[in-house]
Design a protein around this motif. Structure first.
Motif, PDB file in Angstrom:
ATOM      1  N   SER A   1      -4.671  -1.611  -2.035  1.00 16.55           N
ATOM      2  CA  SER A   1      -3.286  -1.155  -1.858  1.00 16.55           C
ATOM      3  C   SER A   1      -2.994   0.052  -2.733  1.00 16.55           C
ATOM      4  O   SER A   1      -2.420   1.040  -2.290  1.00 16.55           O
TER       5      SER A   1
ATOM      6  N   TYR B   1     -10.849  -1.490   4.702  1.00 17.25           N
ATOM      7  CA  TYR B   1     -11.649  -2.711   4.774  1.00 17.25           C
ATOM      8  C   TYR B   1     -10.915  -3.927   4.205  1.00 17.25           C
ATOM      9  O   TYR B   1     -10.467  -3.903   3.067  1.00 17.25           O
ATOM     10  N   PRO B   2     -10.773  -4.985   5.013  1.00  9.97           N
ATOM     11  CA  PRO B   2     -10.116  -6.190   4.505  1.00  9.97           C
ATOM     12  C   PRO B   2     -11.143  -7.140   3.883  1.00  9.97           C
ATOM     13  O   PRO B   2     -11.595  -8.068   4.539  1.00  9.97           O
ATOM     14  N   GLY B   3     -11.506  -6.907   2.647  1.00 10.49           N
ATOM     15  CA  GLY B   3     -12.524  -7.751   2.017  1.00 10.49           C
ATOM     16  C   GLY B   3     -12.132  -8.144   0.606  1.00 10.49           C
ATOM     17  O   GLY B   3     -11.225  -7.553   0.010  1.00 10.49           O
ATOM     18  N   VAL B   4     -12.827  -9.155   0.089  1.00  6.66           N
ATOM     19  CA  VAL B   4     -12.511  -9.667  -1.246  1.00  6.66           C
ATOM     20  C   VAL B   4     -12.714  -8.579  -2.309  1.00  6.66           C
ATOM     21  O   VAL B   4     -11.850  -8.354  -3.168  1.00  6.66           O
TER      22      VAL B   4
ATOM     23  N   PHE C   1      -6.883 -16.327  -5.415  1.00  4.86           N
ATOM     24  CA  PHE C   1      -7.126 -14.983  -4.881  1.00  4.86           C
ATOM     25  C   PHE C   1      -5.809 -14.327  -4.447  1.00  4.86           C
ATOM     26  O   PHE C   1      -4.984 -14.968  -3.815  1.00  4.86           O
TER      27      PHE C   1
ATOM     28  N   GLU D   1     -10.025  -5.896  -2.253  1.00  5.98           N
ATOM     29  CA  GLU D   1      -8.761  -6.348  -2.847  1.00  5.98           C
ATOM     30  C   GLU D   1      -8.865  -6.356  -4.371  1.00  5.98           C
ATOM     31  O   GLU D   1      -7.937  -5.955  -5.066  1.00  5.98           O
ATOM     32  N   LYS D   2     -10.015  -6.795  -4.870  1.00  8.15           N
ATOM     33  CA  LYS D   2     -10.214  -6.846  -6.322  1.00  8.15           C
ATOM     34  C   LYS D   2     -10.082  -5.475  -6.959  1.00  8.15           C
ATOM     35  O   LYS D   2      -9.579  -5.332  -8.062  1.00  8.15           O
TER      36      LYS D   2
ATOM     37  N   ALA E   1       0.815  -1.219   0.000  1.00  6.73           N
ATOM     38  CA  ALA E   1       0.000   0.000   0.000  1.00  6.73           C
ATOM     39  C   ALA E   1       0.847   1.268   0.000  1.00  6.73           C
ATOM     40  O   ALA E   1       0.406   2.319   0.443  1.00  6.73           O
TER      41      ALA E   1
ATOM     42  N   ALA F   1      -4.646  -6.679   2.687  1.00  2.06           N
ATOM     43  CA  ALA F   1      -4.903  -7.491   3.881  1.00  2.06           C
ATOM     44  C   ALA F   1      -4.499  -8.933   3.611  1.00  2.06           C
ATOM     45  O   ALA F   1      -4.657  -9.432   2.497  1.00  2.06           O
TER      46      ALA F   1
END
Lengths: 287, 318
Positions: free
Chosen positions: B175, B164-167, A248, B170-171, A211, A231
């Motif tokens: 970052s 938020y640490p979510g799918v 993923f 990230e998609k 990040a 994360a």
């Protein structure tokens, strides 16, 4: 002893306890395909499995020496070493963790910077040492990265950084967090000067490093199948309470979702990066 | 147990309940118990003062996340006149965990951006517990570049457990969204004053926190990872959160001493939530003071001091 072994004449009997006599480190089992590989051959192949192309993690110094032209490199800011501003202590003292990591890796902190040549053209290259506290970014890593940028600025040459990091170093607390801002600001200066920064994301590049500097490449390149994300998968799994999709946060997933420009095999890295830089710097194609 | 009081505040809660009781009795009877009430009130005040004068970092961390703590809107509505909220990142969505817009503070036009948490369960979900997704950071960046275009100083209010640490996050490049903000903010040609009002949770906080001044409300915290997260990684048990909070130096006085924070905004006795108006007044005064200081700086000077400041972060041996 079983009846069968008793039947065998003693001169052809082998003591089974001697199985471990093969010298250690001579053979490696590929984590990707399970093939048993001759260590020396694997090394010749830059630690990429010749059977399935699995990219093993490699050390920072080895990485840089493989990447740069032979005998062309000179280390930058190697003398900096970590301090412990918070006198941090968990189950172990931070000081002891540093000493332990330094002994284990023979490096003073988790980022190594070198000025050198790539196919005859000068550049600055940096690499994270994942074995040094998970490649975590603290004050020394941040400062070395900034010095790498400064050398690029002074000499008008490009910067390439190979990242491999779990993120910010918790033992330096907010100092570590601020390294994200520090490194990103330095890259902002570089960007305004029009000097290329190529970020090569290798397995794994997560958290505060992902990040900040690692995602700010003019070109973001990943090695195949590297874990890259903000994360960690475990944290996400606990948050969303479901199984994560196959692949993923892997390089191929990031390419599909538009986060990186390309995936490059380690064995082609020199050729591809040299070519890209020569295009960006308006130089003839390197030989 | 009164849920509006934290565990260490329970003695205060009990005294206040007693005072309330006496007041009710007083209304019913002719007996004058006013004296007794004011005696108890004084006792309550000094008890609060003594409890709050020696808070542990872990207690501060609980206060920073107090369910009644003022959130971005609570401050915006008290500090900013003629506020007009702006929405959306112009490419994907409007993230409800980050709010922002233009307005005036004592006549100065400003851009205000902050994390927004929810008060009740429904609103908490709507605001995603103050945890932005990439579109939230991109919305913030759009608003900041807008501010630069119209020479509006930027005020940010930081209060988030983290990105938020979510799918889906990230998609869409969590970052990259954070990293981009760090880089863009370091070069924005307008003053930026960031204030941690509640919980300064890691990169998700920093992503609207790069600027010329960093203030902290007295009982806010700022850290690279939550005490719970740090404890579960380094101590292998989230139960050690209080120990981790101690080790990490997350409170405003500690961070001021380390030179990472410029100023501390005093909170009313018992914390900002006991008197949000007073807390907002203090915050407004600190913001105005910082604004005044920065206003007379030329853009070049502003940018070079900001850069020097960022480059100065870090402690190492050379």
């Amino acid at each position: 002893m079983s009846w069968f072994e008793k039947l065998m004449p003693s001169r052809i009997r082998t003591d089974t306890n001697q199985k471990g006599a093969v010298p250690e480190g001579l053979w490696d089992k590929c984590p990707g395909c399970g093939a048993i590989l001759y260590r020396a051959e694997l090394e010749r192949n830059q630690d990429v499995c010749p059977k399935c192309n699995y990219h093993n993690r490699i050390g920072a110094r080895q990485r840089l020496l493989q990447f740069l032209d032979e005998d062309s490199s000179e280390e930058i800011a190697g003398k900096l070493s970590p301090s412990d501003p918070l006198k941090f202590r968990d189950s172990k003292k931070y000081r002891d963790r540093i000493t332990q990591a330094q002994k284990a890796t023979n490096e003073s902190d988790a980022l190594i910077v070198m000025r050198g040549n790539l196919k005859g053209n000068e550049l600055v290259a940096a690499a994270f040492e994942f074995k040094f506290m998970g490649g975590s970014m603290g004050s020394v890593v941040g400062e070395r990265f900034v010095r790498a940028v400064n050398t690029s600025l002074e000499r008008g040459i490009p910067l390439v950084c190979f990242s491999a990091s779990g993120g910010a170093r918790m033992q330096e607390s907010l100092f570590s967090l601020m390294q994200m801002a520090k490194t990103s600001a330095a890259l902002g200066k570089m960007s305004r000067r029009g000097l290329p920064f190529i970020s090569v994301l290798t397995d794994p590049t997560m958290g505060g490093v992902s990040a900040s500097l690692a995602m700010l490449g003019d070109l973001n390149i990943a090695e195949p199948n590297a874990l890259i994300g903000f994360a960690g998968p475990r944290v996400i799994e606990q948050t969303v309470r479901e199984k994560l999709p196959e692949g993923f946060q892997r390089s191929e997933f990031l390419l599909e979702h538009g986060a990186i420009d390309m995936i490059v095999d380690r064995r082609d890295m020199r050729d591809r990066v040299a070519n890209l830089l020569s295009v960006l710097m308006n130089q003839p194609r390197p030989g | 147990m009164d849920m509006n009081f934290l565990e260490f505040e329970q003695p205060i809660a009990e005294l206040q309940a007693k005072i309330e009781e006496l007041r009710l009795v007083g209304n019913d009877n002719e007996i004058n118990i006013q004296e007794e009430i004011s005696r108890l009130e004084n006792k309550c005040n000094s008890l609060t003062e003594s409890i709050f004068s020696s808070l542990t970092p872990w207690q501060t961390s609980q206060l920073a996340r107090h369910p009644l703590r003022p959130y971005a809107y609570d401050y915006i509505h008290r500090i900013v006149d003629d506020f007009e909220e702006m929405h959306g990142d112009r490419s994907f969505a409007d993230d409800k965990a980050i709010v922002g817009g233009v307005g005036r503070i004592e006549g100065h036009s400003v851009m205000v951006i902050g994390h927004q948490k929810g008060r009740d369960t429904k609103e908490k979900l709507y605001r995603n517990f103050g945890m932005p997704r990439p579109e939230g950071y991109r919305k913030a960046m759009r608003l900041m570049q807008f501010a630069e275009r119209f020479s509006l100083p930027i005020l940010t209010f930081i209060d988030t457990p983290g990105a938020y640490p979510g799918v889906d996050a990230e998609k869409r490049g969590q970052s990259e969204a954070i990293a981009r903000n760090l880089m863009v903010m370091s070069g924005l040609k307008t003053p930026i004053i960031a204030t941690v009002t509640g919980e300064g949770g890691s990169g998700g906080a920093l992503a609207i926190g790069v600027g010329d001044r960093l203030l902290m409300m007295q009982y806010s915290t700022y850290s690279v990872i939550s005490p719970e997260g740090c404890a579960s990684i380094l101590w292998k048990s989230a139960e050690k959160a209080s120990v981790a909070a101690e080790a990490m130096a997350i409170t405003s006085p500690q961070l001021k001493k380390l030179g990472l924070v410029d100023g501390i905004v005093a909170e009313p006795v018992g914390g900002a939530h006991r008197d949000p108006d007073a807390a907002a007044r203090n915050l407004k005064n600190s913001l105005l003071e910082s604004l005044e200081n920065l206003q007379h700086t030329s853009t070049d000077q502003l940018l070079s001091s900001r850069y020097e400041r960022l480059m100065g972060y870090g402690e190492f041996e050379s």
